[in-house]
Design a protein around this motif. Structure first.
Motif, PDB file in Angstrom:
ATOM      1  N   ARG A   1       5.848 -12.350  12.450  1.00 64.45           N
ATOM      2  CA  ARG A   1       5.409 -12.953  11.192  1.00 64.45           C
ATOM      3  C   ARG A   1       4.689 -11.864  10.406  1.00 64.45           C
ATOM      4  N   THR A   2       5.187 -11.605   9.206  1.00 65.54           N
ATOM      5  CA  THR A   2       4.702 -10.484   8.409  1.00 65.54           C
ATOM      6  C   THR A   2       4.204 -10.971   7.049  1.00 65.54           C
ATOM      7  N   TYR A   3       3.037 -10.491   6.657  1.00 65.12           N
ATOM      8  CA  TYR A   3       2.448 -10.831   5.359  1.00 65.12           C
ATOM      9  C   TYR A   3       2.748  -9.692   4.394  1.00 65.12           C
ATOM     10  N   VAL A   4       3.272 -10.040   3.211  1.00 65.22           N
ATOM     11  CA  VAL A   4       3.708  -9.036   2.250  1.00 65.22           C
ATOM     12  C   VAL A   4       2.978  -9.242   0.927  1.00 65.22           C
ATOM     13  N   VAL A   5       2.488  -8.143   0.361  1.00 63.16           N
ATOM     14  CA  VAL A   5       1.856  -8.156  -0.960  1.00 63.16           C
ATOM     15  C   VAL A   5       2.588  -7.148  -1.834  1.00 63.16           C
ATOM     16  N   GLN A   6       3.071  -7.599  -2.981  1.00 65.00           N
ATOM     17  CA  GLN A   6       3.779  -6.720  -3.911  1.00 65.00           C
ATOM     18  C   GLN A   6       3.076  -6.747  -5.256  1.00 65.00           C
ATOM     19  N   THR A   7       2.645  -5.576  -5.714  1.00 70.80           N
ATOM     20  CA  THR A   7       1.890  -5.463  -6.964  1.00 70.80           C
ATOM     21  C   THR A   7       2.597  -4.512  -7.905  1.00 70.80           C
TER      22      THR A   7
END
Length: 315
Positions: free
Chosen positions: A119-125
């Protein structure tokens, strides 16, 4: 998510790489590096697709943007424990290696017929406009590639077939094959370079290889993760990335290579390995040509990794 819910109810010693397979892997890496240098990664939003792991996830009890190769065999505060302006990128990697030796190792040795659940948490800015997207991806990856895998990437579900008869993963995910890899940093770096002498091309290939080993879902034998960090610390041109980053509430410092679009992220005080940041861009076709629209940073952090018996299972 309906598909993910349904899959939870779904029950579900190859030889080492030959010289020909290694040559194929090297050729693929050379192609990927060449494409990266020409800026083609903008079309994929990060690493070249040849280097993108089928699960596009984190591993080695770390985190990732997901990379692997399938080959065919035929700053601002003064007290940071150590001031970052006096620490080199190589020293950060060496301290990360020391930290990894004392990290908890609570994962069992996986059998070849099992799965890695991640399970991977991704943040794209985005750089223009400051827009931020966040999401969580879940995946089940066959340990030896002999079974179908389910991968969630950017929130979309993909069903990956088993590896073909003459396909292997490199670096391996099978534990017995990982045990055969050297834990001496110099020997491991030589393996990352495919036995070639240091050169700009061979060194960036070695950086990619280290990323592949550290970021694909796998359980690493003792000392191998530390050896990988130490091997990468010996590469010329690696540098500290002072771009401000926070990973799960922890301030991070990055280590990158000028010819790579990704950065390893470490806790500024403890040197825990936190995740991977990639630089990419959105693009659209205008008059038959791809035009870059907006650049972004994507940070991926592993929230959970487990060894399970079947696709859809997690504890």
């Amino acid at each position: 998510m309906d598909e993910l819910t349904r899959v939870r109810d779904w029950d579900t010693g190859a030889e080492g790489l030959s010289d020909q397979a290694r040559a194929a892997a090297r050729a693929r890496l050379e192609t990927a590096v060449a494409e990266e240098s020409r800026g083609r990664t903008a079309r994929t939003g990060g690493l070249n697709r040849r280097l993108m792991l089928r699960t596009a996830l984190a591993g080695a009890v770390a985190a990732s943007a997901g990379v692997a190769v399938v080959v065919t065999r035929d700053g601002d505060g003064h007290d940071r424990t150590t001031r970052l302006d006096t620490v080199s990128a190589a020293e950060v990697l060496r301290r990360a290696a020391d930290r990894s030796r004392t990290a908890n190792r609570d994962l069992p040795v996986p059998r070849d017929d099992q799965y890695f659940y991640t399970r991977t948490y991704v943040v794209q800015t985005y750089l223009k406009g400051g827009r931020t997207r966040t999401w969580t991806d879940e995946s089940w990856t066959s340990v030896d590639g002999s079974k179908p895998s389910l991968r969630q990437e950017n929130g979309k579900i993909h069903h990956d077939p088993p590896l073909g008869k003459h396909e292997v993963r490199w670096p391996p995910t099978v534990y017995s094959k990982l045990q055969q890899m050297p834990t001496d940093p110099d020997r491991l770096l030589d393996q990352f370079r495919h036995g070639m002498k240091s050169s700009p091309l061979n060194d960036v290939q070695a950086f990619f290889e280290g990323c592949m080993l550290l970021t694909e879902p796998r359980v690493l034998p003792p000392a191998l993760q530390a050896a990988a960090f130490e091997a990468l610390s010996k590469l010329p041109r690696i540098k500290l990335d002072y771009h401000d980053a926070t990973v799960t509430g922890r301030r991070a410092v990055g280590v990158s290579h000028p010819k790579a679009s990704f950065t390893f992220l470490f806790d500024r005080k403890t040197y825990d390995y936190l995740g991977l940041r990639t630089k990419g861009s959105s693009a659209k076709k205008v008059h038959g040509e791809w035009k870059q629209v907006n650049y972004y940073y994507k940070t991926t952090t592993l929230e959970d990794i487990q060894v399970v018996d079947r696709m859809g299972q997690h504890h």
